[in-house]
Design a protein around this motif. Structure first.
Motif, PDB file in Angstrom:
ATOM      1  N   MET A  26      21.721  17.770  15.042  1.00  0.00           N
ATOM      2  CA  MET A  26      20.473  18.293  14.465  1.00  0.00           C
ATOM      3  C   MET A  26      19.838  17.231  13.554  1.00  0.00           C
ATOM      4  N   PRO A  27      18.559  16.907  13.769  1.00  0.00           N
ATOM      5  CA  PRO A  27      17.883  15.926  12.916  1.00  0.00           C
ATOM      6  C   PRO A  27      17.853  16.404  11.466  1.00  0.00           C
ATOM      7  N   PRO A  28      17.804  15.482  10.516  1.00  0.00           N
ATOM      8  CA  PRO A  28      17.769  15.888   9.103  1.00  0.00           C
ATOM      9  C   PRO A  28      16.540  16.754   8.802  1.00  0.00           C
ATOM     10  N   GLU A  29      16.689  17.570   7.780  1.00  0.00           N
ATOM     11  CA  GLU A  29      15.664  18.548   7.432  1.00  0.00           C
ATOM     12  C   GLU A  29      15.030  18.218   6.084  1.00  0.00           C
ATOM     13  N   ILE A  30      13.706  18.423   5.994  1.00  0.00           N
ATOM     14  CA  ILE A  30      13.028  18.247   4.706  1.00  0.00           C
ATOM     15  C   ILE A  30      13.469  19.377   3.783  1.00  0.00           C
ATOM     16  N   THR A  31      14.032  18.991   2.635  1.00  0.00           N
ATOM     17  CA  THR A  31      14.529  20.003   1.698  1.00  0.00           C
ATOM     18  C   THR A  31      13.736  20.048   0.398  1.00  0.00           C
ATOM     19  N   GLU A  32      12.970  18.984   0.103  1.00  0.00           N
ATOM     20  CA  GLU A  32      12.252  18.976  -1.173  1.00  0.00           C
ATOM     21  C   GLU A  32      11.159  17.919  -1.173  1.00  0.00           C
ATOM     22  N   PHE A  33      10.101  18.192  -1.956  1.00  0.00           N
ATOM     23  CA  PHE A  33       9.042  17.216  -2.249  1.00  0.00           C
ATOM     24  C   PHE A  33       8.988  17.055  -3.762  1.00  0.00           C
ATOM     25  N   LYS A  34       8.910  15.833  -4.219  1.00  0.00           N
ATOM     26  CA  LYS A  34       8.839  15.609  -5.666  1.00  0.00           C
ATOM     27  C   LYS A  34       7.744  14.593  -5.978  1.00  0.00           C
ATOM     28  N   ALA A  35       6.734  15.018  -6.775  1.00  0.00           N
ATOM     29  CA  ALA A  35       5.645  14.116  -7.162  1.00  0.00           C
ATOM     30  C   ALA A  35       6.173  13.074  -8.141  1.00  0.00           C
ATOM     31  N   LEU A  36       5.736  11.835  -7.965  1.00  0.00           N
ATOM     32  CA  LEU A  36       6.195  10.732  -8.808  1.00  0.00           C
ATOM     33  C   LEU A  36       5.037  10.141  -9.603  1.00  0.00           C
ATOM     34  N   GLY A  37       5.340   9.667 -10.805  1.00  0.00           N
ATOM     35  CA  GLY A  37       4.336   9.008 -11.626  1.00  0.00           C
ATOM     36  C   GLY A  37       3.442   9.997 -12.359  1.00  0.00           C
ATOM     37  N   LYS A  38       2.789   9.500 -13.413  1.00  0.00           N
ATOM     38  CA  LYS A  38       1.914  10.348 -14.211  1.00  0.00           C
ATOM     39  C   LYS A  38       0.745  10.901 -13.407  1.00  0.00           C
ATOM     40  N   ARG A  39       0.252  10.099 -12.484  1.00  0.00           N
ATOM     41  CA  ARG A  39      -0.905  10.536 -11.690  1.00  0.00           C
ATOM     42  C   ARG A  39      -0.480  11.157 -10.357  1.00  0.00           C
ATOM     43  N   ARG A  40       0.824  11.229 -10.160  1.00  0.00           N
ATOM     44  CA  ARG A  40       1.372  11.841  -8.951  1.00  0.00           C
ATOM     45  C   ARG A  40       0.762  11.262  -7.673  1.00  0.00           C
ATOM     46  N   GLN A  41       0.719   9.938  -7.627  1.00  0.00           N
ATOM     47  CA  GLN A  41       0.130   9.261  -6.479  1.00  0.00           C
ATOM     48  C   GLN A  41       1.129   9.041  -5.344  1.00  0.00           C
ATOM     49  N   ARG A  42       2.395   9.355  -5.593  1.00  0.00           N
ATOM     50  CA  ARG A  42       3.405   9.211  -4.561  1.00  0.00           C
ATOM     51  C   ARG A  42       4.240  10.486  -4.520  1.00  0.00           C
ATOM     52  N   ILE A  43       4.713  10.810  -3.336  1.00  0.00           N
ATOM     53  CA  ILE A  43       5.559  11.986  -3.130  1.00  0.00           C
ATOM     54  C   ILE A  43       6.899  11.529  -2.550  1.00  0.00           C
ATOM     55  N   ASP A  66      13.337  13.772  13.387  1.00  0.00           N
ATOM     56  CA  ASP A  66      14.250  12.866  14.078  1.00  0.00           C
ATOM     57  C   ASP A  66      13.840  11.426  13.783  1.00  0.00           C
ATOM     58  N   GLU A  67      14.561  10.487  14.335  1.00  0.00           N
ATOM     59  CA  GLU A  67      14.319   9.070  14.031  1.00  0.00           C
ATOM     60  C   GLU A  67      12.902   8.648  14.412  1.00  0.00           C
ATOM     61  N   ALA A  68      12.427   9.082  15.576  1.00  0.00           N
ATOM     62  CA  ALA A  68      11.082   8.711  16.023  1.00  0.00           C
ATOM     63  C   ALA A  68      10.020   9.293  15.089  1.00  0.00           C
ATOM     64  N   ALA A  69      10.213  10.530  14.660  1.00  0.00           N
ATOM     65  CA  ALA A  69       9.246  11.174  13.765  1.00  0.00           C
ATOM     66  C   ALA A  69       9.206  10.459  12.418  1.00  0.00           C
ATOM     67  N   ARG A  70      10.367  10.046  11.937  1.00  0.00           N
ATOM     68  CA  ARG A  70      10.421   9.335  10.649  1.00  0.00           C
ATOM     69  C   ARG A  70       9.709   7.987  10.746  1.00  0.00           C
ATOM     70  N   ALA A  71       9.921   7.280  11.848  1.00  0.00           N
ATOM     71  CA  ALA A  71       9.261   5.983  12.028  1.00  0.00           C
ATOM     72  C   ALA A  71       7.743   6.153  12.109  1.00  0.00           C
ATOM     73  N   ALA A  72       7.291   7.201  12.807  1.00  0.00           N
ATOM     74  CA  ALA A  72       5.858   7.452  12.935  1.00  0.00           C
ATOM     75  C   ALA A  72       5.241   7.788  11.576  1.00  0.00           C
ATOM     76  N   LEU A  73       5.964   8.553  10.773  1.00  0.00           N
ATOM     77  CA  LEU A  73       5.471   8.905   9.443  1.00  0.00           C
ATOM     78  C   LEU A  73       5.309   7.671   8.563  1.00  0.00           C
ATOM     79  N   LEU A  74       6.268   6.782   8.627  1.00  0.00           N
ATOM     80  CA  LEU A  74       6.196   5.566   7.818  1.00  0.00           C
ATOM     81  C   LEU A  74       5.027   4.685   8.254  1.00  0.00           C
ATOM     82  N   ARG A  75       4.771   4.615   9.560  1.00  0.00           N
ATOM     83  CA  ARG A  75       3.635   3.839  10.048  1.00  0.00           C
ATOM     84  C   ARG A  75       2.313   4.456   9.578  1.00  0.00           C
TER      85      ARG A  75
END
Length: 221
Positions: A1-18, A47-56
């Motif tokens: 089973m591909p890994p599952e998204i379990t949490e989102f956490k905003a980073l920085g004072k302006r929350r410009q990254r998740i 899955d691995e392909a989905a993760r690579a596509a997200l990063l691109r």
């Protein structure tokens, strides 16, 4: 089973990254726009392909935002933005996608940038067409396009007369113009200002005639 998204956490004072967590562990920092566009949600498997596509996709979004921010400080040509993104070490794929998106939104418009450049450089300055063409090409404008835009600007300008008047105003710095060396210095200066060889030769001939006929420093008509 591909890994599952379990949490989102905003980073920085302006929350410009998740920060996206997979199976409880931090996986990648994504732009908030990526999270929204890709409709990421808790419980989603990647899955691995989905993760690579997200990063691109995320890199392209970051590249687009970086270029748009750079252009906000003053309109830039496509070439200038491409160079900027290369310096920021974005991948060729991300750069191409970002520039395409900016062109579609009309954030990139080389003709508009060139027009503004010409108007700004002509305002209060004695710059001829060849100098302006060279400056546009240096900013990444295609040579034929640069020539066309400059020719359009000068279509109603008597460039030869303009060169002659500039030569007359500058003549005092190159006296005596009866000496070939001084005439060559003045000619070199006019060429650097962007006037063509024929216009410069015409201006120098006019100066020579004025000196011969009046015996004094020339004044343009």
């Amino acid at each position: 089973m591909p890994p599952e998204i379990t949490e989102f956490k905003a980073l920085g004072k302006r929350r410009q990254r998740i920060m996206v967590y997979l199976d409880g562990a931090p996986w990648a920092e994504l732009d908030p726009e990526t999270v929204v566009r890709e409709r990421l949600s808790r419980g989603q498997n990647l899955d691995e392909a989905a993760r690579a596509a997200l990063l691109r996709a995320d890199e392209q979004i970051r590249a687009r935002k970086a270029a748009a921010g750079h252009a906000a400080g003053g309109r830039k040509t496509r070439h200038e933005l491409e160079q900027y993104l290369r310096e920021r070490r974005f991948s060729p794929r991300a750069i191409a996608g970002a520039l395409q998106a900016l062109a579609e939104s009309e954030t990139i418009d080389d003709e508009q940038v060139a027009g503004r450049h010409i108007r700004r450089r002509r305002r209060g300055r004695d710059l001829g067409p060849r100098r302006l063409e060279a400056e546009l090409v240096a900013r990444g404008i295609e040579p034929r396009q640069a020539e066309s835009l400059v020719d359009k600007t000068f279509s109603e300008v008597d460039v030869r007369r303009e060169c002659r008047e500039l030569a007359a105003r500058a003549a005092a710095r190159y006296q005596p113009l009866t000496e070939p060396k001084q005439r060559r210095r003045l000619a070199a200066w006019l060429l650097r200002r962007g006037y063509g060889q024929e216009d410069v030769e015409s201006a120098l001939e006019w100066l020579r005639t004025e000196i011969q006929e009046t015996g004094r420093e020339p004044t343009p008509d």
